[in-house]
Design a protein around this motif. Structure first.
Motif, PDB file in Angstrom:
ATOM      1  N   UNK A   6       0.823  -1.210   0.000  1.00 55.53           N
ATOM      2  CA  UNK A   6       0.000   0.000   0.000  1.00 55.53           C
ATOM      3  C   UNK A   6       0.860   1.264   0.000  1.00 55.53           C
ATOM      4  N   UNK A   7       2.162   1.117  -0.346  1.00 50.81           N
ATOM      5  CA  UNK A   7       3.084   2.244  -0.213  1.00 50.81           C
ATOM      6  C   UNK A   7       2.724   3.421  -1.118  1.00 50.81           C
ATOM      7  N   UNK A   8       1.981   3.162  -2.210  1.00 48.87           N
ATOM      8  CA  UNK A   8       1.599   4.241  -3.115  1.00 48.87           C
ATOM      9  C   UNK A   8       0.085   4.448  -3.151  1.00 48.87           C
ATOM     10  N   UNK A   9      -0.560   4.070  -2.077  1.00 52.01           N
ATOM     11  CA  UNK A   9      -2.017   4.124  -2.053  1.00 52.01           C
ATOM     12  C   UNK A   9      -2.530   4.867  -0.824  1.00 52.01           C
ATOM     13  N   UNK A  10      -3.575   5.668  -1.016  1.00 48.63           N
ATOM     14  CA  UNK A  10      -4.193   6.364   0.103  1.00 48.63           C
ATOM     15  C   UNK A  10      -4.880   5.391   1.068  1.00 48.63           C
ATOM     16  N   UNK A  11      -5.054   4.137   0.634  1.00 51.27           N
ATOM     17  CA  UNK A  11      -5.638   3.132   1.529  1.00 51.27           C
ATOM     18  C   UNK A  11      -4.741   2.878   2.742  1.00 51.27           C
ATOM     19  N   UNK A 362       5.589   6.248   3.833  1.00 49.34           N
ATOM     20  CA  UNK A 362       6.104   6.368   2.467  1.00 49.34           C
ATOM     21  C   UNK A 362       5.068   6.999   1.549  1.00 49.34           C
ATOM     22  N   UNK A 363       3.802   6.617   1.743  1.00 48.97           N
ATOM     23  CA  UNK A 363       2.755   7.223   0.915  1.00 48.97           C
ATOM     24  C   UNK A 363       2.664   8.721   1.159  1.00 48.97           C
ATOM     25  N   UNK A 364       2.668   9.116   2.422  1.00 46.56           N
ATOM     26  CA  UNK A 364       2.579  10.539   2.742  1.00 46.56           C
ATOM     27  C   UNK A 364       3.769  11.309   2.167  1.00 46.56           C
TER      28      UNK A 364
END
Length: 506
Positions: A6-11, A362-364
Motif C-alpha cells: 500500500x506504499x503508493x495508495x491512500x488506503x 512512504x505514501x505521505x
C-alpha cells in the motif's frame, strides 16, 4: 510473510485514521486501537482470516520477543511498573503529601504551581519519557493541592517534553537527530556546517518547538484556557481538596526529593555509561555527545528507577525505625495503577507496527513530489511531517523517513533551504506527536499526570493547532525571505495576535 503493498495508495491511511477517529469520538482508546489493528491486519493479508490471526499474534509477541528479547520495549514497560511502585511507596509514606504541604509554603498560588511544573523541564530534558513520568510524579501533589486539573498538568508535561528534547543537543532526541543530519550533510556535500552547528541552526528555526514552550508559560502565567481545558479547570477548582491515596502517616519532604534526585542522576549516569560502552565497543573515542548518540534509554530508565526505589525504601525504613513495609501490597497497587497506561502503550506500539507495514509514511512522503516552488517547501514539509507523525504516532519514525526526503528536495531545488527544510520536518514531527492519541509521549504524559488519555488529547489539541498556525506563517516567511529573524518576527506576531484574540473572546 508477504503483504499487499500500500506504499503508493491512500488506503494506507485507513487503519490509523480509523483508530484516531474512533478514539476521539468514542473515548475508548483500547477498543479504537484494537479495531485499527484488526482492520490493518485484514487489509495487509487480503482478508485471509488465518493469516490475519497469525499476523496479529506475531505483532503482539514481537513487542517483547523478536529474534530475541525486545529489550527496549520490555525496559520501558518495566520502568512504568517501577515508577508506579515508587509513586505508591511515596504515597503510603506521606512523602508526596509532605512535599505538597512544603511547596504550599513556598508557592503561594496556582500560577506558581504551574510555572514550577513547566520550569522543571530545564532539569529533565534528557529524555521525553523520563520528563513526562518523573515531573508528573514530582508535580502532581503540588498541582492537586492548588486544584489544577490533571488535564492542565498533562498538557504542561507533554508540551514541554518533546519540544525541549528536540531543541537540546544533549538529549536522546538531539543525539539521534544529529546522527541523521551528519549523514545527510555528507550525502549532499554540505561542508560549511558541522553536525552540531547544523543542529543548533535548525533549533533556532524550529518555530513549533520554541513557541510550544512559550505557550506553556503563557498558559501557566495568564491562565489562558481554550475549549475543553476551561471545563477541566473549572471542575478541578470546584472539587474538594485532594489527599494522596493510601497515605498512612506523616512523611518528610526529603523522602521525595532524595529518590527523585537518585532517579535523575542514576538515569543520566546510565545513559552516559551505556553510550560510553557502545563507543568503546565500536572503537570510537568517548565524548558526551557521542555517548548520548549511542545510549540505551530503556535500561538507563530501569536502573535509575531501581536506584530511586532503593533510596525511597531506605529513607522510609529509617524514619519508621526499620518497621517492615508491606511490599506485596505496594507492588500490587503500584503495578495496577500503571496497567491502563501499559495496555494503551502496547496497543499503540502494535498499531504503529501495522502502520509501518502499510507504508503509510512512504505514501505521505510521495505527496510532496512534483513541481513545487522552493519557497513553499519549509511550510509544506512542516504540514506533511505533522500529518505523518499524527498518523503514525512517532516523531522518530517521521524523522527517519522525512529528513532524507527534505534534504534531497532542498538540495536539488535551493541548497540554501536545506537546513530550513530539515528544521520544518523536526517541527512538524513534534506537532503531529502532540496531536496524536497514539503517540507514546502523549500516552506517557497522560500517565504522568494520572489524567484520562482522551481528555489530555482533546484539551491539548487547540494549543497545538494555534502554535502550528503561527509556525506555518513563519515557515512561509522563511522560505521567501531566507531570514531567521524575519520569520521569527512573523511567528511571534501571529502567535501574540492569536492569543490576544482568543483571550478577548474567553
Amino acid at each position: 510473510m508477504s503483504f499487499i503493498d500500500y506504499s503508493n495508495s491512500m488506503w494506507s491511511l485507513v487503519p490509523p485514521l480509523i483508530a484516531l477517529l474512533l478514539a476521539i469520538f468514542t473515548r475508548r482508546v483500547i477498543l479504537s486501537l484494537s479495531i485499527g489493528i484488526i482492520v490493518g491486519a485484514i487489509m495487509l493479508n487480503n482478508a485471509d482470516i488465518l493469516n490475519t490471526l497469525i499476523y496479529i499474534k506475531n505483532s503482539i509477541i514481537s513487542l517483547v520477543y523478536d529474534d530475541g528479547i525486545n529489550s527496549n520495549s520490555v525496559n520501558i514497560l518495566l520502568f512504568l511498573v517501577i515508577l508506579g511502585v515508587l509513586t505508591e511507596l511515596l504515597n503510603i509514606s506521606g512523602s508526596n503529601q509532605a512535599f505538597a504541604n512544603w511547596a504550599q509554603t513556598k508557592i503561594k498560588n496556582r500560577r506558581g504551581a504551574k510555572l514550577m511544573t513547566a520550569s522543571l523541564v530545564f532539569f529533565t530534558f534528557i529524555d521525553d519519557y523520563f520528563h513526562s513520568l518523573a515531573v508528573g510524579a514530582i508535580a502532581r501533589p503540588v498541582t492537586d493541592k492548588f486544584k489544577i486539573s490533571r488535564a492542565k498538568l498533562a498538557y504542561i508535561l507533554d508540551s514541554t517534553a518533546a519540544p525541549m528534547c528536540v531543541l537540546m543537543p544533549i538529549s536522546s532526541w538531539g543525539a539521534y537527530i544529529m546522527t541523521l543530519v551528519a549523514g545527510l550533510l555528507a550525502t549532499h556535500s554540505i561542508t560549511q556546517y558541522s553536525p552540531i552547528e547544523a543542529f543548533m541552526t535548525m533549533s533556532a528555526m524550529n518555530f513549533y518547538a520554541i513557541f510550544s514552550i512559550i505557550m506553556v508559560f503563557v498558559v501557566s502565567y495568564f491562565s489562558f484556557d481554550l475549549a475543553s481545558m476551561t471545563k477541566f479547570e473549572r471542575k478541578a477548582q470546584e472539587q474538594e481538596d485532594k489527599i494522596e491515596e493510601h497515605s498512612i502517616e506523616e512523611g518528610k519532604v526529603r523522602n521525595l526529593i532524595l529518590p527523585i534526585m537518585a532517579l535523575i542522576l542514576g538515569t543520566v549516569a546510565m545513559m552516559i555509561y551505556t553510550g560510553y560502552d557502545a563507543l568503546i565497543s565500536d572503537g570510537k573515542e568517548f565524548s558526551i555527545l557521542g555517548a548520548f548518540e549511542n545510549t540505551t534509554v530503556g535500561i538507563s530508565l530501569v536502573i535509575g528507577g531501581l536506584l530511586a526505589l532503593g533510596v525511597a525504601t531506605i529513607c522510609i525504613l529509617i524514619d519508621r525505625k526499620f518497621r517492615a513495609i508491606n511490599f506485596t501490597k505496594v507492588i500490587f497497587i503500584g503495578a495496577k495503577s500503571m496497567s491502563g497506561a501499559i495496555l494503551i502503550l502496547c496497543f499503540a506500539w502494535t498499531i504503529n507496527g501495522v502502520v509501518g507495514d502499510m507504508h503509510t509514511g512512504k505514501y505521505l512522503s510521495t505527496l510532496v513530489a512534483g513541481n513545487i516552488d522552493a519557497a513553499f517547501l519549509p511550510a509544506i514539509l512542516f504540514v506533511l511531517a505533522t500529518g505523518m507523525a499524527f498518523s503514525t504516532g512517532t516523531s522518530w519514525g517521521t524523522f527517519g523517513i522525512m529528513l532524507p526526503i527534505a534534504a534531497s528536495m532542498a538540495a536539488n531545488t535551493d541548497p540554501t533551504l536545506v537546513l530550513p527544510c530539515l528544521s520544518a520536518v523536526m517541527a512538524g514531527a513534534v506537532c503531529g506527536d502532540h496531536c496524536s492519541p497514539i503517540s507514546d509521549t502523549t500516552i506517557l504524559s497522560s500517565t504522568g499526570a494520572r489524567c484520562n488519555h482522551i481528555d489530555h488529547v482533546t484539551s491539548q489539541l487547540p494549543y497545538a493547532l494555534l502554535v502550528a498556525f503561527s509556525t506555518i506563517l513563519g515557515y512561509l516567511t522563511l522560505g521567501f525571505s531566507n531570514s531567521i529573524l524575519a520569520s521569527l518576527g512573523v511567528t511571534m506576531f501571529t502567535f501574540i495576535t492569536s492569543i490576544v484574540i482568543f483571550k478577548k473572546n474567553d
